[in-house]
Write a protein that holds these residues in place. Structure first.
Motif, short mmCIF file in Angstrom:
data_model
loop_
_atom_site.label_atom_id
_atom_site.label_comp_id
_atom_site.label_asym_id
_atom_site.label_seq_id
_atom_site.Cartn_x
_atom_site.Cartn_y
_atom_site.Cartn_z
N ILE A 120 -9.65 2.23 -3.08
CA ILE A 120 -9.06 0.89 -3.00
C ILE A 120 -10.15 -0.15 -3.21
O ILE A 120 -11.17 -0.13 -2.52
CB ILE A 120 -8.39 0.64 -1.63
N GLN A 128 -5.73 7.06 5.04
CA GLN A 128 -4.87 8.03 4.34
C GLN A 128 -5.20 8.07 2.85
O GLN A 128 -5.22 9.14 2.24
CB GLN A 128 -3.40 7.68 4.55
N CYS A 129 -5.45 6.91 2.26
CA CYS A 129 -5.82 6.86 0.85
C CYS A 129 -7.12 7.60 0.59
O CYS A 129 -7.28 8.28 -0.43
CB CYS A 129 -5.95 5.40 0.38
N LYS A 130 -8.05 7.48 1.51
CA LYS A 130 -9.32 8.19 1.36
C LYS A 130 -9.09 9.69 1.33
O LYS A 130 -9.68 10.42 0.52
CB LYS A 130 -10.26 7.82 2.50
N LYS A 154 -7.64 8.24 -9.25
CA LYS A 154 -6.59 7.31 -8.82
C LYS A 154 -7.22 6.14 -8.08
O LYS A 154 -8.08 6.34 -7.23
CB LYS A 154 -5.59 8.03 -7.91
N LYS A 155 -6.75 4.96 -8.40
CA LYS A 155 -7.32 3.78 -7.73
C LYS A 155 -6.28 2.69 -7.55
O LYS A 155 -5.30 2.60 -8.30
CB LYS A 155 -8.53 3.26 -8.48
N ILE A 156 -6.54 1.86 -6.55
CA ILE A 156 -5.71 0.69 -6.26
C ILE A 156 -6.59 -0.54 -6.36
O ILE A 156 -7.66 -0.59 -5.75
CB ILE A 156 -5.08 0.78 -4.86
N MET A 191 0.72 4.04 -2.92
CA MET A 191 0.40 5.44 -2.61
C MET A 191 1.50 6.37 -3.11
O MET A 191 1.22 7.46 -3.65
CB MET A 191 0.21 5.61 -1.10
N LEU A 230 0.82 -1.21 0.00
CA LEU A 230 0.00 0.00 0.00
C LEU A 230 0.86 1.26 0.00
O LEU A 230 0.56 2.23 -0.70
CB LEU A 230 -0.94 -0.01 1.21
N ARG A 284 0.83 9.34 -5.81
CA ARG A 284 1.07 10.75 -5.45
C ARG A 284 1.74 11.49 -6.60
O ARG A 284 1.55 12.70 -6.76
CB ARG A 284 1.95 10.83 -4.20
N ILE A 330 -7.83 8.32 -3.14
CA ILE A 330 -7.41 7.10 -3.81
C ILE A 330 -8.36 5.98 -3.40
O ILE A 330 -8.42 5.60 -2.23
CB ILE A 330 -5.96 6.71 -3.44
N ASN A 333 -11.85 3.17 3.91
CA ASN A 333 -11.47 3.84 2.66
C ASN A 333 -12.67 4.28 1.84
O ASN A 333 -12.53 5.07 0.91
CB ASN A 333 -10.59 2.90 1.82
#
Length: 364
Positions: free
Chosen positions: A313, A305-307, A265-267, A254, A250, A258, A311, A335
């Motif tokens: 997930i 943090q991604c939220k 942006k997506k994972i 990230m 992760l 960035r 980003i 998220n």
């Protein structure tokens, strides 16, 4: 580990003997991690059992054709054969076809949002010129037709009121990181989970590079550590004697996103097990027995943090354990992302449907 059992080979008579054998060759390569020698050994074994070749076209002819047609290159000193760029692209294309053949027939959305404006795909909508419209948006054929209707063909003159604008649809660009778990559990209990994951990765990379060339796709693999792999290296991807350091995966994903300029942006994360590893001050902290709060809390913190970084997930969990599903649910809620508890058969369908549906969302 349980191997592959072949019960019957039914050839496609509409194809040449080379094309029939090439289909098998390309199907086997992901299972052998791109090892040409091993793949050809398998094909020789299959030939003994199912008579794939005949007196007019033997396995030696097939190997020579692979070299002549640019699928294989041979080292002049060692005699070792390896895949060419043509072979790797062909594997990706076939993986893409395989995934889409499993999808139910439905109208797939194009790579666009509901917004109109300054974009790169012309649609059928026409409107009157407004101050601020760009010159390249003017449809001169419709504008001249409008002028003829207004002023007549004999006294043709083009005024601002005659100008017609052809609308363009804004095509959303997306930066995607595909995370693939390569921990040892991906081949445990006699089930090969890594090969379907590789095929999905190859298919997704082929889709993006051919249909959505303005998008970006990065492949991150994670075991004890995490690192990126090139799209061309996907056929060679192997599982290692690793634990599952989801945190490292992760963090790397990230860091990549960035640096991407795309707003979307997506994972996508493919995993079959629980997070079992962290790296703290250069040392590995491991616990493969149940869910360790020290590890899972760090995962959930990264989801939050991604939220904040916008980003999304999407987790594809190839596992059915209730306690793992509970963790994934908590991770997903933090998220505001998505989670699929997929099987190996429907993994590709889930990922592609989710990827395509994301292209139809309006982005502001």
């Amino acid at each position: 580990m349980i191997g592959f059992e072949f019960s019957q080979f039914i050839s496609d008579e509409s194809k040449s003997k080379f094309e029939q054998l090439l289909d098998i060759f390309m199907q086997l390569l992901p299972n052998t991690n791109g090892d040409v020698q091993e793949t050809l050994e398998w094909m020789n074994q299959l030939d003994k059992y199912f008579n794939l070749t005949n007196d007019n076209y033997g396995m030696g002819d097939f190997i020579q054709d692979l070299k002549d047609k640019g699928y294989l290159k041979e080292n002049e000193l060692s005699g070792e054969m390896s895949l060419t760029a043509k072979s790797k692209q062909s594997i990706r294309q076939r993986s893409l076809e395989e995934v889409f053949n499993k999808l139910k027939k439905s109208k797939q959305g194009e790579h666009s949002t509901k917004k109109t404006g300054s974009g790169d795909e012309i649609n059928s909508d026409i409107r009157n010129y407004q101050f601020g419209d760009k010159l390249e948006q003017i449809d001169f054929t419709e504008s001249i037709r409008s002028a003829q209707i207004r002023h007549g063909a004999e006294s043709l003159s083009l005024h601002e009121d005659d100008l017609q604008i052809r609308e363009t649809s804004f095509k959303a660009q997306t930066s995607t990181v595909l995370m693939i778990d390569i921990s040892h559990s991906m081949i445990l209990y006699g089930e090969d989970r890594i090969t379907p994951a590789k095929k999905v990765a190859m298919a997704l990379s082929e889709l993006i590079t051919t249909k959505y060339p303005k998008d970006t796709l990065d492949i991150v693999v994670f075991g004890n550590d995490a690192w990126t792999v090139d799209i061309n290296d996907l056929p060679y991807l192997q599982v290692g004697p690793y634990h599952t350091n989801t945190v490292a995966g992760l963090e790397l994903a990230m860091d990549i996103l960035r640096r991407r300029k795309n707003a979307n942006k997506k994972i996508f994360m493919i995993t079959d097990g629980k997070p079992t590893c962290l790296k703290i001050n250069g040392r590995y902290y491991k616990n493969a027995f149940g869910l360790d709060g020290k590890i899972t809390n760090r995962c959930i913190s990264l989801a939050a943090q991604c939220k904040k970084l916008k980003i999304d997930i999407t987790t594809f969990m190839i596992a059915s354990d209730p306690y793992l599903q509970a963790f994934v649910t908590e991770f997903t809620e933090m998220n505001n992302g998505k989670a699929y508890f997929a099987t190996l058969d429907n993994l590709g369908s889930f990922i592609f449907k989710d990827f395509e549906s994301g292209k139809r969302k309006t982005v502001y």
